[in-house]
Write a protein that holds these residues in place. Structure first.
Motif, PDB file in Angstrom:
ATOM      1  N   HIS A 144      -3.433  11.555  -0.543  1.00  0.00           N
ATOM      2  CA  HIS A 144      -4.037  12.927  -0.678  1.00  0.00           C
ATOM      3  C   HIS A 144      -5.299  13.171   0.843  1.00  0.00           C
ATOM      4  CE1 HIS A 144      -3.028  12.298  -4.970  1.00  0.00           C
ATOM      5  NE2 HIS A 144      -1.755  12.799  -4.508  1.00  0.00           N
ATOM      6  N   LEU A 145      -5.597  11.399   0.890  1.00  0.00           N
ATOM      7  CA  LEU A 145      -6.258  11.860   2.441  1.00  0.00           C
ATOM      8  C   LEU A 145      -5.836  12.386   3.368  1.00  0.00           C
ATOM      9  CD1 LEU A 145      -8.523   8.785   1.696  1.00  0.00           C
ATOM     10  CD2 LEU A 145      -9.254  10.632   1.120  1.00  0.00           C
ATOM     11  N   LYS A 146      -4.482  12.287   4.251  1.00  0.00           N
ATOM     12  CA  LYS A 146      -3.496  12.674   4.727  1.00  0.00           C
ATOM     13  C   LYS A 146      -4.061  13.949   5.413  1.00  0.00           C
ATOM     14  CE  LYS A 146      -1.052   8.146   5.659  1.00  0.00           C
ATOM     15  NZ  LYS A 146      -0.036   7.229   5.627  1.00  0.00           N
TER      16      LYS A 146
ATOM     17  N   ALA B 240     -18.490  17.770   4.644  1.00  0.00           N
ATOM     18  CA  ALA B 240     -19.373  15.993   4.261  1.00  0.00           C
ATOM     19  C   ALA B 240     -18.093  15.004   4.433  1.00  0.00           C
ATOM     20  CB  ALA B 240     -20.624  16.113   3.243  1.00  0.00           C
ATOM     21  N   PHE B 241     -17.067  15.606   3.407  1.00  0.00           N
ATOM     22  CA  PHE B 241     -16.245  13.979   2.717  1.00  0.00           C
ATOM     23  C   PHE B 241     -15.105  13.997   4.308  1.00  0.00           C
ATOM     24  CE2 PHE B 241     -12.533  12.708   1.056  1.00  0.00           C
ATOM     25  CZ  PHE B 241     -12.197  12.087   0.436  1.00  0.00           C
ATOM     26  N   LEU B 242     -14.527  14.755   5.383  1.00  0.00           N
ATOM     27  CA  LEU B 242     -14.088  14.432   6.297  1.00  0.00           C
ATOM     28  C   LEU B 242     -14.200  13.201   7.275  1.00  0.00           C
ATOM     29  CD1 LEU B 242     -11.468  15.945   7.672  1.00  0.00           C
ATOM     30  CD2 LEU B 242     -12.816  17.270   9.346  1.00  0.00           C
ATOM     31  N   PRO B 243     -15.303  13.111   7.495  1.00  0.00           N
ATOM     32  CA  PRO B 243     -15.913  12.537   8.437  1.00  0.00           C
ATOM     33  C   PRO B 243     -15.463  11.143   7.993  1.00  0.00           C
ATOM     34  CG  PRO B 243     -17.734  12.828   7.738  1.00  0.00           C
ATOM     35  CD  PRO B 243     -16.780  14.159   7.720  1.00  0.00           C
ATOM     36  N   TYR B 244     -15.543  10.391   6.417  1.00  0.00           N
ATOM     37  CA  TYR B 244     -14.727   9.248   5.721  1.00  0.00           C
ATOM     38  C   TYR B 244     -13.811   9.383   5.332  1.00  0.00           C
ATOM     39  CZ  TYR B 244     -20.154   9.299   4.872  1.00  0.00           C
ATOM     40  OH  TYR B 244     -21.716   9.616   4.713  1.00  0.00           O
ATOM     41  N   ALA B 245     -13.499  10.104   5.545  1.00  0.00           N
ATOM     42  CA  ALA B 245     -11.653  10.345   5.202  1.00  0.00           C
ATOM     43  C   ALA B 245     -11.426  10.362   6.059  1.00  0.00           C
ATOM     44  CB  ALA B 245     -11.041  11.821   4.626  1.00  0.00           C
ATOM     45  N   GLU B 246     -11.447  10.430   7.396  1.00  0.00           N
ATOM     46  CA  GLU B 246     -11.006   9.770   9.175  1.00  0.00           C
ATOM     47  C   GLU B 246     -11.115   8.856   9.075  1.00  0.00           C
ATOM     48  OE1 GLU B 246     -10.959  14.205  11.180  1.00  0.00           O
ATOM     49  OE2 GLU B 246     -13.563  12.837  11.453  1.00  0.00           O
TER      50      GLU B 246
ATOM     51  N   VAL C 131     -11.693   6.342   6.013  1.00  0.00           N
ATOM     52  CA  VAL C 131     -11.068   5.399   5.489  1.00  0.00           C
ATOM     53  C   VAL C 131      -9.346   5.240   6.418  1.00  0.00           C
ATOM     54  CG1 VAL C 131      -9.621   5.984   3.891  1.00  0.00           C
ATOM     55  CG2 VAL C 131     -12.225   5.794   3.476  1.00  0.00           C
ATOM     56  N   LEU C 132      -8.858   6.607   6.716  1.00  0.00           N
ATOM     57  CA  LEU C 132      -7.602   6.376   6.981  1.00  0.00           C
ATOM     58  C   LEU C 132      -7.308   5.757   8.613  1.00  0.00           C
ATOM     59  CD1 LEU C 132      -6.238  10.364   6.622  1.00  0.00           C
ATOM     60  CD2 LEU C 132      -5.651   8.211   5.727  1.00  0.00           C
TER      61      LEU C 132
ATOM     62  N   ALA D 268      -5.877  -1.832   9.428  1.00  0.00           N
ATOM     63  CA  ALA D 268      -5.377  -3.145   9.086  1.00  0.00           C
ATOM     64  C   ALA D 268      -4.291  -3.217   8.347  1.00  0.00           C
ATOM     65  CB  ALA D 268      -6.182  -3.173   7.074  1.00  0.00           C
ATOM     66  N   ARG D 269      -3.429  -2.447   8.480  1.00  0.00           N
ATOM     67  CA  ARG D 269      -1.820  -2.581   8.072  1.00  0.00           C
ATOM     68  C   ARG D 269      -1.557  -3.251   9.496  1.00  0.00           C
ATOM     69  NH1 ARG D 269      -0.218   3.892   5.820  1.00  0.00           N
ATOM     70  NH2 ARG D 269      -0.609   3.097   3.605  1.00  0.00           N
ATOM     71  N   ALA D 270      -1.525  -2.651  10.654  1.00  0.00           N
ATOM     72  CA  ALA D 270      -1.322  -3.184  11.878  1.00  0.00           C
ATOM     73  C   ALA D 270      -1.747  -4.852  12.186  1.00  0.00           C
ATOM     74  CB  ALA D 270      -2.034  -2.448  13.226  1.00  0.00           C
TER      75      ALA D 270
END
Length: 302
Positions: free
Chosen positions: A5-7, A63-69, A71-72, A78-80
């Motif tokens: 959803h964030l993506k 306001a939410f956008l930079p935090y979503a970016e 997190v992604l 983390a995956r890498a």
């Protein structure tokens, strides 16, 4: 909070179109719309203004956008990191680059880059305009200008050597300048805003305010006009090395080099962690071009 959803939300902030953002992530418009609704329900706020044609972010969405970016980016890092970085870079990498440099030196090498990273796809935008990296939703901006935005981090990919050149036809007709001051008696082809050329001389820097019948806002047009014999021009070696190898252009004033603090830079936002796909691109091209790029090795006398 669902990562998918964030993506989708981050892509919507760039495309302003649910169908397009959903398509990029393999979702139908209906599923994409449902994902955004679930994200809004989970947060308890409305993130988007919706119309029949496009969407835009609400104040809460902005306001939410930079935090979503962030997190992604953290999830990708983390995956890498699992398995000591064995996770291959994946996803869509969005890159903007100058049109001339992109066509001449990025596009021909993309086959090798994408073969090396088969899980990556590339969205490449070529423009001579300075594009806002963050506002445009780009991961990387390739530039050959000085870094002025302190919010960006720059990694040097290659030197950008600039020289004075002219066609043999022009020099045969008008003679060859022997000093920077001689340029005052020559036709000089200029890029808009770059009419003053600064040379290194035995007595220190010499600034020459050049003039001529032609100015342009395009480096390729300036180079091609120079090849046609319209005057003397400043050019990057990456732009003229093939013409010099063919004898269509020759270097002028080789003993008085230009004073120019230029390079080919890869820029990315300091607000985000360095995602594996960004690191992959930068590392690949830093090695591909090297300290002495192939265009400088191909210059006559190199």
């Amino acid at each position: 909070m669902n990562i998918e959803h964030l993506k989708l939300f981050v892509r919507l902030a760039v495309t302003h179109n649910i169908s397009q953002a959903g398509q990029e992530l393999g979702l139908s418009p209906a599923v994409a719309s449902a994902h955004i609704s679930k994200l809004e329900e989970g947060l308890g706020v409305r993130l988007l203004h919706r119309t029949t044609r496009k969407v835009s972010l609400t104040q809460e969405g902005e306001a939410f956008l930079p935090y979503a970016e962030e997190v992604l980016a953290s999830v990708e890092m983390a995956r890498a990191s699992v398995g000591a970085g064995s996770m291959a870079p994946r996803g869509t990498l969005r890159v903007t680059a100058p049109a001339s440099f992109g066509r001449m030196h990025l596009v021909p090498s993309l086959k090798a880059f994408l073969a090396h990273y088969p899980h990556l796809s590339l969205d490449l935008r070529l423009s001579d305009s300075i594009v806002d990296l963050v506002e445009g939703g780009f991961d990387i901006a390739i530039r050959n200008a000085e870094l002025k935005d302190s919010s960006l981090i720059a990694r040097k990919l290659a030197p950008d050597q600039r020289i004075i050149c002219a066609s043999p036809e022009y020099l045969k007709h008008y003679g060859e300048p022997r000093s920077p001051q001689d340029l005052l008696n020559h036709q000089c082809i200029n890029l808009l805003g770059l009419e003053t050329w600064v040379f290194a001389t035995a007595s220190g820097p010499a600034s020459i305010k050049t003039h001529g019948q032609l100015r342009t806002d395009n480096g390729e047009a300036m180079r091609d006009a120079c090849v046609s014999g319209l005057g003397i021009a400043i050019s990057s070696t990456w732009s003229v090395y093939q013409h010099m190898a063919r004898g269509e252009l020759v270097q002028v004033l080789p003993n008085n080099p230009l004073i120019a603090h230029t390079a080919i830079w890869a820029m990315y936002s300091s607000a985000r962690q360095l995602a594996p796909k960004v690191r992959a691109f930068i590392d690949f091209y830093a090695e591909y071009f090297g300290e002495e790029p192939y265009w400088d090795k191909a210059l006559p006398g190199a």
